[in-house]
Scaffold this active site. Structure first.
Site, mmCIF file in Angstrom:
data_model
loop_
_atom_site.group_PDB
_atom_site.id
_atom_site.type_symbol
_atom_site.label_atom_id
_atom_site.label_comp_id
_atom_site.label_asym_id
_atom_site.label_seq_id
_atom_site.Cartn_x
_atom_site.Cartn_y
_atom_site.Cartn_z
ATOM 1 N N GLN A 121 35.178 83.273 75.102
ATOM 2 C CA GLN A 121 36.017 82.243 75.584
ATOM 3 C C GLN A 121 37.018 82.689 76.597
ATOM 4 O O GLN A 121 37.247 82.249 77.663
ATOM 5 C CB GLN A 121 36.322 81.282 74.597
ATOM 6 C CG GLN A 121 36.477 79.965 75.005
ATOM 7 C CD GLN A 121 35.519 79.239 74.899
ATOM 8 O OE1 GLN A 121 34.507 79.295 74.160
ATOM 9 N NE2 GLN A 121 35.082 78.317 75.929
ATOM 10 N N LYS A 136 38.708 79.787 70.056
ATOM 11 C CA LYS A 136 37.484 79.015 69.201
ATOM 12 C C LYS A 136 37.831 78.691 67.787
ATOM 13 O O LYS A 136 38.844 79.375 67.136
ATOM 14 C CB LYS A 136 36.382 80.011 69.178
ATOM 15 C CG LYS A 136 35.062 79.438 69.155
ATOM 16 C CD LYS A 136 34.618 78.827 70.492
ATOM 17 C CE LYS A 136 33.319 78.110 70.270
ATOM 18 N NZ LYS A 136 32.637 77.865 71.605
ATOM 19 N N GLY A 175 34.042 70.575 71.432
ATOM 20 C CA GLY A 175 32.992 70.686 70.699
ATOM 21 C C GLY A 175 32.079 71.842 70.647
ATOM 22 O O GLY A 175 32.552 72.577 71.371
ATOM 23 N N ASP A 176 31.097 72.213 69.870
ATOM 24 C CA ASP A 176 30.475 73.405 70.056
ATOM 25 C C ASP A 176 29.407 72.851 69.030
ATOM 26 O O ASP A 176 28.981 71.514 68.732
ATOM 27 C CB ASP A 176 31.198 74.487 69.429
ATOM 28 C CG ASP A 176 30.373 75.955 69.728
ATOM 29 O OD1 ASP A 176 30.683 76.521 71.046
ATOM 30 O OD2 ASP A 176 29.657 76.403 68.966
ATOM 31 N N SER A 387 35.686 70.435 80.647
ATOM 32 C CA SER A 387 36.553 70.088 79.582
ATOM 33 C C SER A 387 37.792 70.189 80.639
ATOM 34 O O SER A 387 38.909 69.444 80.512
ATOM 35 C CB SER A 387 36.788 71.177 78.820
ATOM 36 O OG SER A 387 35.933 70.573 77.608
HETATM 37 N N1 GLU Z 1 32.137 75.350 73.034
HETATM 38 C C1 GLU Z 1 31.859 75.293 74.491
HETATM 39 C C2 GLU Z 1 31.810 76.519 74.909
HETATM 40 O O1 GLU Z 1 31.387 77.354 74.339
HETATM 41 C C3 GLU Z 1 32.839 74.226 75.143
HETATM 42 C C4 GLU Z 1 34.461 74.705 75.037
HETATM 43 C C5 GLU Z 1 35.341 73.443 75.471
HETATM 44 O O2 GLU Z 1 34.864 72.681 76.231
HETATM 45 O O3 GLU Z 1 36.586 73.703 75.505
HETATM 46 O O4 GLU Z 1 32.348 76.910 76.012
#
Ligand code: GLU
Length: 455
Positions: A121, A136, A175-176, A387
């Site tokens: 990330q 995360k 989310g995820d 986001s």
């Molecule tokens: N879970 C998503 C990713 O893997 C979105 C994360 C977010 O929008 O903060 O990037």
């Protein structure tokens, strides 16, 4: 970690000690090791020209999260029995902005998985150019088969600990897998109640009626398809008339299917843990959404209700011949054998909708076969990029239209494509989007770390 991964991206002398430390400190974290190895193994051509990053210990610092939070999540199930899950939030890097990244609720969740996701990330978020750090979190809670009330109680217990670590300028979850609109509602509601603050900017993926941004729900799937479109455009090719294979049937898969169809392609597959469906007439999105978002049932039902579709129990969705593959289920879902089957069937491009869905050997096979390959941290960055757009709208109390938001997403995906493409060209690995994305993302983070000192 696998032999092929080590062979394909051997580590240079300057990064080997960093990896050795990761192995020694995190011996039981294979996914985290895999994600770190991929970055360390691909950025060497750039590091050779930037010894200042090595000298300043940027790598040593980046592989160690700024903060790791693990906590007990106790809750009562519908029969009154006490359940205990484990909660996580790994705040990896805040050098570019507040910690940002999703929450995953799935029984497979453990420290290794959350750390690999948090590590990726950092670079993904840097690639978006939106001023967001990397994090995360999640839990080994399994929402499947749980009642609405159980999901709500779990979310309330989870947030009653996590809230103290969050905030619009501190850490902003989303989310995820296993965390969609329903869970985000319960989590946000709990935060609001405990803190007595309707702090819109502390969570993204909210409902559009209470601070959520248009297109956030669609953004990850749309973005992965836009990225495929960008890769094809470099070769004067397009998605029109192409057969697209998609795995998964969650949020990413559903909107990748929708965007592929809107761009003139035909998405023919979807899957869940019980098997996959093939629908040569093109996936009926309304039916899939009804089954997965409303009825929350198994994918076999799709074949039961649609004559043009068949359900295959077990087996691999990647046996189905397609021109474009968008793996959108979960990490390490696409094996070397799957890659070989796709290549034998003439696949042209692979755009990772999920995080790290292709095993390293599969990535190597695609690249060696000349298949256009986009890693998740570039291809699925549209979700987190949107986001960040939601955070901007919350901060300025504005609401953008669907069309404006989608145009912005399309622009951001094109920019990410170009950043990865150009970095790969510049450092002598043209067409290698894995190296290009890692180099471009890393440089943005490293530049900020150098400027902000040893902290
Ligand atoms: N879970 C998503 C990713 O893997 C979105 C994360 C977010 O929008 O903060 O990037």
């Amino acid at each position: 970690m696998t032999a092929t991964q080590t062979e394909f991206h051997p580590l240079t002398e300057s990064v080997q000690p960093v990896f050795d430390t990761v192995l020694a400190r995190s011996p039981h974290e294979p996914e985290f090791q895999q994600a770190v190895h991929e970055v360390l193994g691909t950025i060497s051509p750039m590091l050779e020209q930037h010894p200042e990053y090595v000298e300043a210990g940027i790598l040593e610092r980046l592989v160690e999260p700024e903060r790791q939070i693990m906590f007990r999540v106790p809750w009562l199930d519908d029969s009154g029995k006490l359940q205990v899950n484990r909660g996580y939030r790994i705040q990896f890097s805040s050098v570019l902005g507040p910690y940002k990244g999703g929450l995953r609720f799935h029984p497979s969740v453990n420290l290794s998985i959350i750390k690999f996701l948090g590590f990726e990330q950092i670079f993904k978020n840097a690639l978006t150019g939106q001023g967001i750090g990397g994090a995360k979190g999640g839990s080994d809670f399994d929402p499947h088969g749980r009642s609405e009330a159980e999901v709500m109680r779990f979310c309330q217990s989870f947030m009653s600990e996590l809230y103290r670590h969050l905030g619009e300028h501190t850490d902003v979850p989303a989310g995820d897998i296993g965390v969609g609109g329903r869970e985000i509602g319960y989590l946000f509601g709990t935060y609001r109640k405990i803190t007595n603050r309707h702090e819109s900017g502390m969570f993204t993926g909210k409902g559009t009626g209470w601070g959520g941004a248009e297109v956030r729900t669609e953004a990850t799937g749309y973005g992965a398809v836009f990225f495929a479109q960008e890769m094809l455009a470099v070769h004067n090719e397009s998605l029109a008339g192409k057969r697209v294979g998609i795995s998964g049937s969650g949020n990413v898969a559903i909107y990748a299917i929708q965007k592929a169809a809107q761009l003139g392609a035909t998405a023919v597959t979807a899957s869940d843990s019980s098997g996959y469906i093939v629908d040569d007439a093109g996936i009926d999105l309304d039916l899939l959404r009804q089954l997965k978002e409303v009825e929350r049932t198994r994918i076999v039902e799709y074949a039961n209700r649609r004559a043009s579709a068949r359900f295959v129990e077990g087996g691999s969705v990647w046996d189905v011949p397609v021109d474009i593959a968008v793996p959108s289920a979960t990490q390490n879902e696409l094996s070397l054998a799957d890659a070989e089957a796709l290549i034998a069937n003439g696949v042209r491009a692979v755009s990772e909708g999920a995080n790290m869905p292709c095993v390293p050997e599969a990535v190597a096979a695609f690249q060696q076969a000349g298949v256009l390959f986009a890693p998740g941290k570039a291809a699925n960055a549209g979700g987190v990029a949107t986001s960040a757009l939601e955070m901007s709208q919350n901060a300025s109390r504005q609401r953008w239209t669907f069309a404006d938001s989608e145009n912005k997403l399309r622009e951001i995906m094109a920019d990410i494509h170009d950043a990865a493409f150009n970095a790969a060209e510049k450092y002598g690995v043209p067409g290698d989007y894995v190296a290009g994305a890692n180099i471009a993302g890393f440089q943005r983070v490293a530049t900020a770390m150098l400027a902000q000192g040893v902290i």
